[in-house]
Design a protein around this motif. Structure first.
Motif, short mmCIF file in Angstrom:
data_model
loop_
_atom_site.label_atom_id
_atom_site.label_comp_id
_atom_site.label_asym_id
_atom_site.label_seq_id
_atom_site.Cartn_x
_atom_site.Cartn_y
_atom_site.Cartn_z
N ASN A 126 20.81 -27.26 23.25
CA ASN A 126 22.18 -27.08 23.73
C ASN A 126 23.02 -26.26 22.76
OD1 ASN A 126 22.13 -29.22 21.88
ND2 ASN A 126 23.89 -30.20 22.82
N ARG A 127 22.53 -26.00 21.55
CA ARG A 127 23.26 -25.20 20.56
C ARG A 127 22.76 -23.76 20.50
NH1 ARG A 127 27.50 -28.30 18.42
NH2 ARG A 127 26.92 -30.45 18.83
N HIS A 128 21.63 -23.47 21.11
CA HIS A 128 21.03 -22.14 20.99
C HIS A 128 21.94 -21.04 21.50
CE1 HIS A 128 16.65 -23.86 20.83
NE2 HIS A 128 17.42 -24.33 19.86
N ALA A 129 22.60 -21.24 22.62
CA ALA A 129 23.47 -20.20 23.17
C ALA A 129 24.60 -19.85 22.20
CB ALA A 129 24.04 -20.63 24.52
N SER A 130 25.17 -20.85 21.57
CA SER A 130 26.25 -20.61 20.61
C SER A 130 25.73 -19.84 19.39
CB SER A 130 26.88 -21.93 20.18
OG SER A 130 27.92 -21.70 19.26
N ILE A 131 24.53 -20.18 18.95
CA ILE A 131 23.94 -19.51 17.80
C ILE A 131 23.67 -18.03 18.10
CG2 ILE A 131 21.86 -19.43 16.35
CD1 ILE A 131 21.81 -22.55 16.63
N LEU A 132 23.33 -17.71 19.33
CA LEU A 132 23.00 -16.34 19.72
C LEU A 132 24.21 -15.52 20.15
CD1 LEU A 132 19.76 -17.14 21.73
CD2 LEU A 132 19.88 -15.96 19.52
N LEU A 133 25.35 -16.16 20.29
CA LEU A 133 26.52 -15.52 20.89
C LEU A 133 26.99 -14.26 20.17
CD1 LEU A 133 27.91 -16.46 23.45
CD2 LEU A 133 29.55 -17.70 22.05
N ALA A 134 27.13 -14.29 18.87
CA ALA A 134 27.60 -13.12 18.12
C ALA A 134 26.63 -11.95 18.28
CB ALA A 134 27.80 -13.45 16.65
N TRP A 135 25.36 -12.26 18.30
CA TRP A 135 24.32 -11.24 18.46
C TRP A 135 24.39 -10.62 19.86
CZ3 TRP A 135 21.52 -10.17 14.13
CH2 TRP A 135 21.67 -11.08 13.08
N ASP A 136 24.55 -11.47 20.87
CA ASP A 136 24.64 -10.98 22.24
C ASP A 136 25.88 -10.12 22.45
OD1 ASP A 136 22.25 -12.26 22.84
OD2 ASP A 136 23.23 -14.02 23.70
N ALA A 137 27.00 -10.52 21.87
CA ALA A 137 28.23 -9.73 21.99
C ALA A 137 28.08 -8.39 21.27
CB ALA A 137 29.42 -10.52 21.43
N THR A 138 27.42 -8.41 20.13
CA THR A 138 27.20 -7.17 19.37
C THR A 138 26.32 -6.22 20.16
OG1 THR A 138 27.49 -8.34 17.28
CG2 THR A 138 26.34 -6.21 17.20
N LEU A 139 25.25 -6.73 20.75
CA LEU A 139 24.37 -5.88 21.56
C LEU A 139 25.09 -5.33 22.79
CD1 LEU A 139 21.01 -7.80 21.25
CD2 LEU A 139 21.55 -5.52 20.33
N ALA A 140 25.93 -6.14 23.42
CA ALA A 140 26.70 -5.67 24.58
C ALA A 140 27.64 -4.54 24.17
CB ALA A 140 27.47 -6.82 25.21
N ALA A 141 28.30 -4.69 23.02
CA ALA A 141 29.21 -3.65 22.54
C ALA A 141 28.42 -2.38 22.19
CB ALA A 141 29.99 -4.14 21.34
N LEU A 142 27.28 -2.55 21.54
CA LEU A 142 26.44 -1.39 21.21
C LEU A 142 25.98 -0.66 22.46
CD1 LEU A 142 24.32 -2.86 18.30
CD2 LEU A 142 25.64 -0.73 18.20
#
Length: 149
Positions: A126-142
Motif C-alpha cells: 500500500n506504500r509502493h505508489a507513494s514511493i514511486l510518485l516522484a519518479w512517475d511525475a518526473t517521467l511524465a514531465a520529461l
C-alpha cells in the motif's frame, strides 16, 4: 497489522532524515513543463517542474512533495541526482525501484543506490505508489517536454 518492531524498521532514522531534507523542493518560477501525479490509495501528490537542456537532459528541477515519509525519502534520493539525468536514466532507476519493491529485485544502481533505504517497504504494498510518485511525475514531465521539443 505490522508490529512495532517492523514499523520502527520501516521508518528508520535514515528514511526520516531523507524525508526532512528533500533537495530541490518547491516550484520553478518558469518551468518548461510541469506534471502532477496523485496516489489514489493514500492521496499523496507530487508536482514536478523541470527545464530540459539542449542535450535533452534535465537542466533545472523542482518538486512539491505532499506524501508520507517513504514517498518523501524516495523524492529526496531523486532530488539529489536528477539534474543532469536523461529520461533513460530516470526510467531505469524508476523501473529498478519498482522491481525492488514489487519483485524483490536488486537496489537500483548508482547514482540512485540510496534507494536501498526503502527495501523494508517491500512488504508494504500500500506504500509502493507513494514511493514511486516522484519518479512517475518526473517521467511524465520529461515525456511532455521531449514531445514538445
Amino acid at each position: 497489522m505490522a508490529g512495532d518492531e517492523e514499523m520502527i524498521r520501516l521508518y528508520s532514522q535514515r528514511i526520516l532524515a531523507l524525508a526532512a531534507d528533500i533537495p530541490l523542493s518547491g516550484r520553478l518560477e518558469r518551468p518548461q513543463v510541469s506534471a502532477k501525479r496523485r496516489s489514489p490509495l493514500c492521496g499523496s501528490t507530487v508536482t514536478v517542474d523541470l527545464v530540459l537542456g539542449a542535450d535533452g537532459r534535465i537542466a533545472d528541477f523542482r518538486q512539491d512533495v505532499k506524501a508520507c515519509a517513504l514517498g518523501q525519502a524516495s523524492a529526496a534520493v531523486l532530488g539529489r541526482h536528477v539534474v543532469g539525468a536523461s529520461r533513460a536514466e530516470i526510467a531505469l532507476a524508476r523501473d529498478g525501484l519498482a522491481a525492488m519493491l514489487k519483485a524483490g529485485g536488486p537496489v537500483p544502481g548508482a547514482p540512485f543506490d540510496g534507494l536501498a533505504v526503502l527495501e523494508p517497504a517491500r512488504d508494504y504494498r500500500n506504500r509502493h505508489a507513494s514511493i514511486l510518485l516522484a519518479w512517475d511525475a518526473t517521467l511524465a514531465a520529461l515525456d511532455e517536454a521531449l514531445a514538445a521539443a
